[in-house]
Write a protein that holds these residues in place. Structure first.
Motif, PDB file in Angstrom:
ATOM      1  N   LEU A  81       0.834  -1.202   0.000  1.00  0.00           N
ATOM      2  CA  LEU A  81       0.000   0.000   0.000  1.00  0.00           C
ATOM      3  C   LEU A  81       0.871   1.255   0.000  1.00  0.00           C
ATOM      4  CD1 LEU A  81      -2.624   1.639   0.336  1.00  0.00           C
ATOM      5  CD2 LEU A  81      -2.418   1.231   2.809  1.00  0.00           C
ATOM      6  N   LEU A  82       1.874   1.292   0.863  1.00  0.00           N
ATOM      7  CA  LEU A  82       2.735   2.473   0.949  1.00  0.00           C
ATOM      8  C   LEU A  82       3.500   2.716  -0.354  1.00  0.00           C
ATOM      9  CD1 LEU A  82       4.101   2.109   4.595  1.00  0.00           C
ATOM     10  CD2 LEU A  82       2.285   3.638   3.761  1.00  0.00           C
ATOM     11  N   PHE A  83       3.848   1.634  -1.064  1.00  0.00           N
ATOM     12  CA  PHE A  83       4.502   1.793  -2.357  1.00  0.00           C
ATOM     13  C   PHE A  83       3.623   2.604  -3.306  1.00  0.00           C
ATOM     14  CE2 PHE A  83       4.714   0.348  -6.770  1.00  0.00           C
ATOM     15  CZ  PHE A  83       5.994   0.771  -7.100  1.00  0.00           C
ATOM     16  N   LEU A 107      -2.312   8.509 -15.615  1.00  0.00           N
ATOM     17  CA  LEU A 107      -1.366   7.959 -14.644  1.00  0.00           C
ATOM     18  C   LEU A 107      -1.867   8.168 -13.217  1.00  0.00           C
ATOM     19  CD1 LEU A 107       1.347   6.621 -13.949  1.00  0.00           C
ATOM     20  CD2 LEU A 107       2.323   8.933 -13.859  1.00  0.00           C
ATOM     21  N   TYR A 108      -2.400   9.340 -12.939  1.00  0.00           N
ATOM     22  CA  TYR A 108      -2.926   9.632 -11.602  1.00  0.00           C
ATOM     23  C   TYR A 108      -4.013   8.613 -11.227  1.00  0.00           C
ATOM     24  CZ  TYR A 108      -4.386  12.539  -7.655  1.00  0.00           C
ATOM     25  OH  TYR A 108      -4.670  13.012  -6.397  1.00  0.00           O
ATOM     26  N   GLY A 109      -4.900   8.332 -12.164  1.00  0.00           N
ATOM     27  CA  GLY A 109      -5.955   7.354 -11.914  1.00  0.00           C
ATOM     28  C   GLY A 109      -5.429   5.947 -11.716  1.00  0.00           C
ATOM     29  N   VAL A 110      -4.432   5.574 -12.498  1.00  0.00           N
ATOM     30  CA  VAL A 110      -3.835   4.238 -12.355  1.00  0.00           C
ATOM     31  C   VAL A 110      -3.248   4.086 -10.948  1.00  0.00           C
ATOM     32  CG1 VAL A 110      -1.948   2.763 -13.142  1.00  0.00           C
ATOM     33  CG2 VAL A 110      -3.451   3.854 -14.820  1.00  0.00           C
ATOM     34  N   ILE A 111      -2.550   5.116 -10.492  1.00  0.00           N
ATOM     35  CA  ILE A 111      -1.953   5.058  -9.147  1.00  0.00           C
ATOM     36  C   ILE A 111      -3.042   5.008  -8.082  1.00  0.00           C
ATOM     37  CG2 ILE A 111      -0.584   6.375  -7.467  1.00  0.00           C
ATOM     38  CD1 ILE A 111       1.173   7.235  -9.900  1.00  0.00           C
ATOM     39  N   LEU A 112      -4.087   5.822  -8.233  1.00  0.00           N
ATOM     40  CA  LEU A 112      -5.195   5.781  -7.269  1.00  0.00           C
ATOM     41  C   LEU A 112      -5.860   4.405  -7.256  1.00  0.00           C
ATOM     42  CD1 LEU A 112      -6.945   9.246  -7.777  1.00  0.00           C
ATOM     43  CD2 LEU A 112      -5.418   8.548  -5.900  1.00  0.00           C
ATOM     44  N   PHE A 114      -4.514   1.434  -8.097  1.00  0.00           N
ATOM     45  CA  PHE A 114      -3.669   0.416  -7.479  1.00  0.00           C
ATOM     46  C   PHE A 114      -3.487   0.656  -5.977  1.00  0.00           C
ATOM     47  CE2 PHE A 114      -2.421  -0.691 -11.873  1.00  0.00           C
ATOM     48  CZ  PHE A 114      -2.714  -2.045 -11.794  1.00  0.00           C
ATOM     49  N   ALA A 115      -3.540   1.902  -5.539  1.00  0.00           N
ATOM     50  CA  ALA A 115      -3.518   2.169  -4.092  1.00  0.00           C
ATOM     51  C   ALA A 115      -4.789   1.615  -3.448  1.00  0.00           C
ATOM     52  CB  ALA A 115      -3.392   3.668  -3.827  1.00  0.00           C
ATOM     53  N   ALA A 116      -5.918   1.788  -4.109  1.00  0.00           N
ATOM     54  CA  ALA A 116      -7.177   1.249  -3.585  1.00  0.00           C
ATOM     55  C   ALA A 116      -7.151  -0.275  -3.549  1.00  0.00           C
ATOM     56  CB  ALA A 116      -8.355   1.749  -4.430  1.00  0.00           C
ATOM     57  N   VAL A 117      -6.603  -0.886  -4.598  1.00  0.00           N
ATOM     58  CA  VAL A 117      -6.484  -2.351  -4.625  1.00  0.00           C
ATOM     59  C   VAL A 117      -5.557  -2.819  -3.499  1.00  0.00           C
ATOM     60  CG1 VAL A 117      -5.571  -4.302  -5.964  1.00  0.00           C
ATOM     61  CG2 VAL A 117      -7.041  -2.598  -7.069  1.00  0.00           C
ATOM     62  N   ALA A 118      -4.458  -2.105  -3.280  1.00  0.00           N
ATOM     63  CA  ALA A 118      -3.526  -2.469  -2.208  1.00  0.00           C
ATOM     64  C   ALA A 118      -4.189  -2.331  -0.841  1.00  0.00           C
ATOM     65  CB  ALA A 118      -2.270  -1.604  -2.288  1.00  0.00           C
ATOM     66  N   PHE A 119      -5.017  -1.303  -0.670  1.00  0.00           N
ATOM     67  CA  PHE A 119      -5.743  -1.128   0.601  1.00  0.00           C
ATOM     68  C   PHE A 119      -6.719  -2.280   0.799  1.00  0.00           C
ATOM     69  CE2 PHE A 119      -8.737   0.734   3.601  1.00  0.00           C
ATOM     70  CZ  PHE A 119      -7.875   1.365   4.486  1.00  0.00           C
ATOM     71  N   TRP A 120      -7.424  -2.648  -0.269  1.00  0.00           N
ATOM     72  CA  TRP A 120      -8.360  -3.781  -0.213  1.00  0.00           C
ATOM     73  C   TRP A 120      -7.612  -5.067   0.131  1.00  0.00           C
ATOM     74  CZ3 TRP A 120      -8.305  -8.112  -3.385  1.00  0.00           C
ATOM     75  CH2 TRP A 120      -9.403  -8.961  -3.273  1.00  0.00           C
ATOM     76  N   PHE A 121      -6.461  -5.251  -0.484  1.00  0.00           N
ATOM     77  CA  PHE A 121      -5.630  -6.427  -0.229  1.00  0.00           C
ATOM     78  C   PHE A 121      -5.210  -6.470   1.242  1.00  0.00           C
ATOM     79  CE2 PHE A 121      -1.511  -8.766  -0.827  1.00  0.00           C
ATOM     80  CZ  PHE A 121      -2.064  -9.959  -1.274  1.00  0.00           C
ATOM     81  N   LEU A 122      -4.772  -5.330   1.783  1.00  0.00           N
ATOM     82  CA  LEU A 122      -4.383  -5.249   3.196  1.00  0.00           C
ATOM     83  C   LEU A 122      -5.567  -5.571   4.095  1.00  0.00           C
ATOM     84  CD1 LEU A 122      -2.409  -4.576   5.493  1.00  0.00           C
ATOM     85  CD2 LEU A 122      -2.929  -2.144   5.110  1.00  0.00           C
ATOM     86  N   GLN A 123      -6.730  -5.023   3.777  1.00  0.00           N
ATOM     87  CA  GLN A 123      -7.936  -5.336   4.564  1.00  0.00           C
ATOM     88  C   GLN A 123      -8.195  -6.832   4.591  1.00  0.00           C
ATOM     89  OE1 GLN A 123     -10.894  -2.998   2.486  1.00  0.00           O
ATOM     90  NE2 GLN A 123     -10.972  -1.503   4.134  1.00  0.00           N
TER      91      GLN A 123
END
Length: 193
Positions: A81-83, A107-112, A114-123
């Motif tokens: 997520l932090l990445f 690019l901004y949307g792609v990063i947002l 993947f950050a959301a996916v990483a947060f979901w993964f962490l959850q």
């Protein structure tokens, strides 16, 4: 590992991300208010990204309140997520520097996304570690906000190739959705006390 170390490290990384973003906005050469006008796109992109980092910080804090133990999977998922969050300053600067051009919005949307996916993964890793009857599992339920956010990010990424300002508007809408305080975790924690 104590969850306080994970929280402290994550808070430090998020603070650095915000610091890097503001350092991208340089002091204008002139001394008149009109000299601030070229900074307007940079400032708008900074505000949007500051709100997003703040949303992640707030939700990350609440999510970790539900954690009783931290293991290696949680540590790696948190780093994942932090990445993605650490990439926000680059896309923010690029977007502001080039007046929200198509590629920068994409690019901004792609990063947002993947950050959301990483947060979901962490959850999900936390729920797996804590159990299906954990505070986080109960609080998230079907996680409608998370699912609709990911769908909106994906649609905005596609739209950004044709209508960049519409895509940027969708990113703003997702931020507004998350600015409304989400008290799901607090409610479950308070009901368990």
């Amino acid at each position: 590992m104590n969850k306080n170390r994970l929280e402290a490290f994550s808070d430090g990384v998020l603070a650095i991300i915000i610091t890097i973003m503001i350092l991208e906005i340089k002091v204008p050469e002139g001394e008149n208010f009109s000299d601030l006008l070229p900074l307007f796109p940079k400032f708008i992109s900074y505000i949007l990204s500051f709100v997003y980092v703040g949303i992640y910080w707030n939700n990350h804090h609440h999510m970790l309140q539900s954690v009783t133990k931290v293991n290696g999977k949680i540590l790696w998922a948190n780093l994942h997520l932090l990445f993605w969050l650490s990439l926000i300053p680059v896309s923010t600067g690029w977007m502001g520097e080039h007046n929200f051009a198509k590629a920068t919005i994409t690019l901004y949307g792609v990063i947002l996304f993947f950050a959301a996916v990483a947060f979901w993964f962490l959850q999900n890793i936390i729920i797996s570690s804590e159990g299906e009857n954990s505070i986080l599992a109960k609080a998230l339920g079907k996680n409608f906000k998370g699912k609709i956010s990911n769908l909106l990010y994906l649609s905005a990424i596609v739209i950004s190739f044709f209508y960049e300002m519409l895509a940027a508007s969708i990113y703003i809408i997702v931020a507004i959705i998350w600015l409304v305080p989400d008290k799901r975790i607090e409610k479950v924690i308070n009901s368990n006390e």
